[in-house]
Design an enzyme around this catalytic site. Sequence first.
Site, mmCIF file in Angstrom:
data_model
loop_
_atom_site.group_PDB
_atom_site.id
_atom_site.type_symbol
_atom_site.label_atom_id
_atom_site.label_comp_id
_atom_site.label_asym_id
_atom_site.label_seq_id
_atom_site.Cartn_x
_atom_site.Cartn_y
_atom_site.Cartn_z
ATOM 1 N N SER A 121 0.284 13.801 2.887
ATOM 2 C CA SER A 121 0.391 12.852 3.994
ATOM 3 C C SER A 121 1.337 13.356 5.052
ATOM 4 O O SER A 121 1.291 12.918 6.187
ATOM 5 C CB SER A 121 0.956 11.531 3.494
ATOM 6 O OG SER A 121 0.335 11.128 2.336
ATOM 7 N N HIS A 142 -6.848 15.062 4.597
ATOM 8 C CA HIS A 142 -6.045 13.853 4.399
ATOM 9 C C HIS A 142 -6.909 12.594 4.496
ATOM 10 O O HIS A 142 -7.396 12.241 5.572
ATOM 11 C CB HIS A 142 -4.910 13.818 5.446
ATOM 12 C CG HIS A 142 -4.007 12.643 5.296
ATOM 13 N ND1 HIS A 142 -3.542 11.899 6.356
ATOM 14 C CD2 HIS A 142 -3.482 12.062 4.186
ATOM 15 C CE1 HIS A 142 -2.780 10.926 5.903
ATOM 16 N NE2 HIS A 142 -2.739 11.005 4.591
ATOM 17 N N GLU A 154 -8.357 13.366 8.196
ATOM 18 C CA GLU A 154 -7.723 14.364 9.058
ATOM 19 C C GLU A 154 -7.872 15.724 8.377
ATOM 20 O O GLU A 154 -7.498 15.877 7.206
ATOM 21 C CB GLU A 154 -6.246 14.027 9.263
ATOM 22 C CG GLU A 154 -6.057 12.778 10.104
ATOM 23 C CD GLU A 154 -4.624 12.254 10.126
ATOM 24 O OE1 GLU A 154 -4.211 11.722 11.166
ATOM 25 O OE2 GLU A 154 -3.927 12.335 9.091
ATOM 26 N N ASN A 192 -0.408 8.824 10.309
ATOM 27 C CA ASN A 192 0.873 8.454 9.702
ATOM 28 C C ASN A 192 2.021 8.577 10.698
ATOM 29 O O ASN A 192 3.002 7.822 10.619
ATOM 30 C CB ASN A 192 1.154 9.302 8.462
ATOM 31 C CG ASN A 192 0.344 8.836 7.256
ATOM 32 O OD1 ASN A 192 -0.287 7.788 7.314
ATOM 33 N ND2 ASN A 192 0.355 9.606 6.195
HETATM 34 N N1 3HC Z 1 -10.718 0.464 -3.620
HETATM 35 C C1 3HC Z 1 -12.046 0.503 -3.360
HETATM 36 N N2 3HC Z 1 -12.650 -0.418 -2.560
HETATM 37 C C2 3HC Z 1 -11.895 -1.392 -2.046
HETATM 38 C C3 3HC Z 1 -10.518 -1.496 -2.276
HETATM 39 C C4 3HC Z 1 -9.929 -0.507 -3.110
HETATM 40 N N3 3HC Z 1 -8.625 -0.511 -3.374
HETATM 41 N N4 3HC Z 1 -10.035 -2.575 -1.618
HETATM 42 C C5 3HC Z 1 -11.082 -3.129 -0.990
HETATM 43 N N5 3HC Z 1 -12.203 -2.426 -1.242
HETATM 44 C C6 3HC Z 1 -13.539 -2.671 -0.704
HETATM 45 C C7 3HC Z 1 -14.131 -3.953 -1.227
HETATM 46 O O1 3HC Z 1 -14.841 -3.757 -2.433
HETATM 47 C C8 3HC Z 1 -15.069 -4.321 -0.091
HETATM 48 O O2 3HC Z 1 -16.220 -3.537 -0.184
HETATM 49 P P1 3HC Z 1 -17.643 -4.082 0.372
HETATM 50 O O3 3HC Z 1 -17.448 -4.436 1.807
HETATM 51 O O4 3HC Z 1 -18.552 -2.911 0.155
HETATM 52 O O5 3HC Z 1 -17.971 -5.271 -0.466
HETATM 53 C C9 3HC Z 1 -14.311 -3.865 1.167
HETATM 54 O O6 3HC Z 1 -13.388 -2.876 0.706
HETATM 55 C C10 3HC Z 1 -13.548 -4.994 1.824
HETATM 56 O O7 3HC Z 1 -12.676 -5.550 0.848
HETATM 57 P P2 3HC Z 1 -12.234 -7.091 0.790
HETATM 58 O O8 3HC Z 1 -13.358 -7.946 1.297
HETATM 59 O O9 3HC Z 1 -11.710 -7.369 -0.589
HETATM 60 O O10 3HC Z 1 -10.971 -7.204 1.686
HETATM 61 P P3 3HC Z 1 -10.752 -6.845 3.181
HETATM 62 O O11 3HC Z 1 -11.957 -7.064 4.027
HETATM 63 O O12 3HC Z 1 -9.499 -7.555 3.511
HETATM 64 O O13 3HC Z 1 -10.468 -5.278 3.157
HETATM 65 C C11 3HC Z 1 -9.033 -3.437 3.017
HETATM 66 C C12 3HC Z 1 -9.498 -4.703 2.342
HETATM 67 C C13 3HC Z 1 -10.189 -2.440 3.075
HETATM 68 C C14 3HC Z 1 -7.919 -2.871 2.156
HETATM 69 C C15 3HC Z 1 -8.567 -3.786 4.464
HETATM 70 O O14 3HC Z 1 -7.642 -4.828 4.402
HETATM 71 C C16 3HC Z 1 -7.950 -2.622 5.178
HETATM 72 O O15 3HC Z 1 -8.615 -1.749 5.711
HETATM 73 N N6 3HC Z 1 -6.582 -2.610 5.249
HETATM 74 C C17 3HC Z 1 -5.832 -1.570 5.962
HETATM 75 C C18 3HC Z 1 -5.710 -0.371 5.090
HETATM 76 C C19 3HC Z 1 -4.995 0.748 5.794
HETATM 77 O O16 3HC Z 1 -4.420 0.628 6.862
HETATM 78 N N7 3HC Z 1 -4.993 1.909 5.126
HETATM 79 C C20 3HC Z 1 -4.331 3.091 5.614
HETATM 80 C C21 3HC Z 1 -3.022 3.242 4.911
HETATM 81 S S1 3HC Z 1 -2.171 4.706 5.400
HETATM 82 C C22 3HC Z 1 -2.833 5.888 4.402
HETATM 83 O O17 3HC Z 1 -3.654 5.674 3.559
HETATM 84 C C23 3HC Z 1 -2.304 7.247 4.613
HETATM 85 C C24 3HC Z 1 -1.625 7.761 3.400
HETATM 86 O O18 3HC Z 1 -1.141 9.048 3.692
HETATM 87 C C25 3HC Z 1 -0.521 6.888 2.895
#
Ligand code: 3HC
Length: 293
Positions: A121, A142, A154, A192
Site C-alpha cells: 500500500s 495494488h 494501481e 492512499n
Molecule cells: N468481501 C467481499 N464482498 C463484499 C464485502 C467483503 N468484505 N463487503 C461487501 N461485499 C459485497 C457484498 O456482497 C455486495 O455484493 P453484491 O452487490 O454483489 O450483492 C456488495 O459488496 C455491497 O455490499 P453491501 O450491500 O453489504 O454493503 P454496501 O453497499 O454498503 O457496500 C462496501 C459495502 C463495498 C464495503 C462499501 O461500503 C464500500 O465500497 N466502502 C468503501 C470501501 C473503501 O473505501 N475501500 C478502500 C479502502 S483503502 C484500501 O483498500 C487500500 C489499502 O491499501 C488499505
Amino acid sequence: MARDFTKVGVIGLGTMGAGIVEVFARNGIDVVAVEVSDEAVEKGRGVLSNSTGRAVARGKLTEDEQAALHARVHFTSDMGGLRDCQLVVEAVPEHLDLKKEIFAKLDAIVADDAILATNTSSLPVTEIAVATVNPKRVVGMHFFNPAPVLQFVEVIKTVITSDEIFEDVKALAERIGKKPVIVGDKAGFIANALLFGYLNHAVAMFESKYATREDIDAAMRLGCGYPMGPLALMDLIGLDTAYEILDTMYKQGRDRLHAPSPIIKQMVTAGLKGRKSGRGFYTYAAPGKSEVV
Ligand code: 3HC
C-alpha cells in the site's frame, strides 16, 4: 500480444490476499494460495468461504459456480507450490524486510519469465524489487478492500520494470474486471496518498472527543455521500494496516497529516484491529463480520 495467464499465486491470505485469490478464481484462473502455517491457511480458506458464501446467499453465485471457484484454488503452506505460477502477488503485512525476504525466496522458486507483484500500500516497490536478481520483472499491483468488489488497481512501474511485463500486468488487471491505472513508485501511490490524511484527521477528531464516532461517520456518509464513514472504513482496512501505511507515508514525506494519531497504535496494541479482530472503533458480531453490535 499480452500473456495468457492460467495459473497465478498469492502469498498472504489476510483480508486483501484472500480477496485477491477470489478475484482471480472468479475469473477462471487457477490460484496457488500460500500462507505461513497450516493454521493461517485455514483462516484464509475461511475468508474465501465467507465471501463466496455471501455471494451465494445473495444470489450472485450459484452453488455450482462456488464449487468451481473453490476447486480452482490450491491452498498450501509451502512456497514451493508456486513454482509453475506465471505471476505471484504478494499480500503479506506491510513490513519492508519481510517483503524483501519473500521476494528473494520467490525469485529462486518461480520460472525466469514469471512476474512478481507486490500489493504493498505504501512501501517502495523499487526496494522490494532489488531484493531479487531480476528486478525488471517486479511491479506493484495494488488492490482495494474489498478486492472482490472494488474495481480499481494501481499498477506501479518502477524505473527498472520492463515495459512488456508492465503491459502484461495491465492487461491481466483488465481481464479480471479491474480498471488499472499507472502510477509511479511514491508512498501511497494515488488513492492512499489522498485517503489516509483524511482518515487520520477523522481519528484525531474522535480522539479529541470533538464528535462521536457515529456523527463523524454520518457526516461523510449522509453529508458527503461516501459509501462508508472514515471510522467504519478504518475498521474495514484494519487498524494495524492503517497504522503501517500512515507511519510509512509520514516517514517518507514528513507531512504532519500522516503522523499517525496516537490512539491508532494504542488500539492495535490492545488488539482492537477493526473488523478482523471483532472490535475497532465499532464492535462486530464476530471477527470478520460486518454487522455492528
Ligand atoms: N468481501 C467481499 N464482498 C463484499 C464485502 C467483503 N468484505 N463487503 C461487501 N461485499 C459485497 C457484498 O456482497 C455486495 O455484493 P453484491 O452487490 O454483489 O450483492 C456488495 O459488496 C455491497 O455490499 P453491501 O450491500 O453489504 O454493503 P454496501 O453497499 O454498503 O457496500 C462496501 C459495502 C463495498 C464495503 C462499501 O461500503 C464500500 O465500497 N466502502 C468503501 C470501501 C473503501 O473505501 N475501500 C478502500 C479502502 S483503502 C484500501 O483498500 C487500500 C489499502 O491499501 C488499505
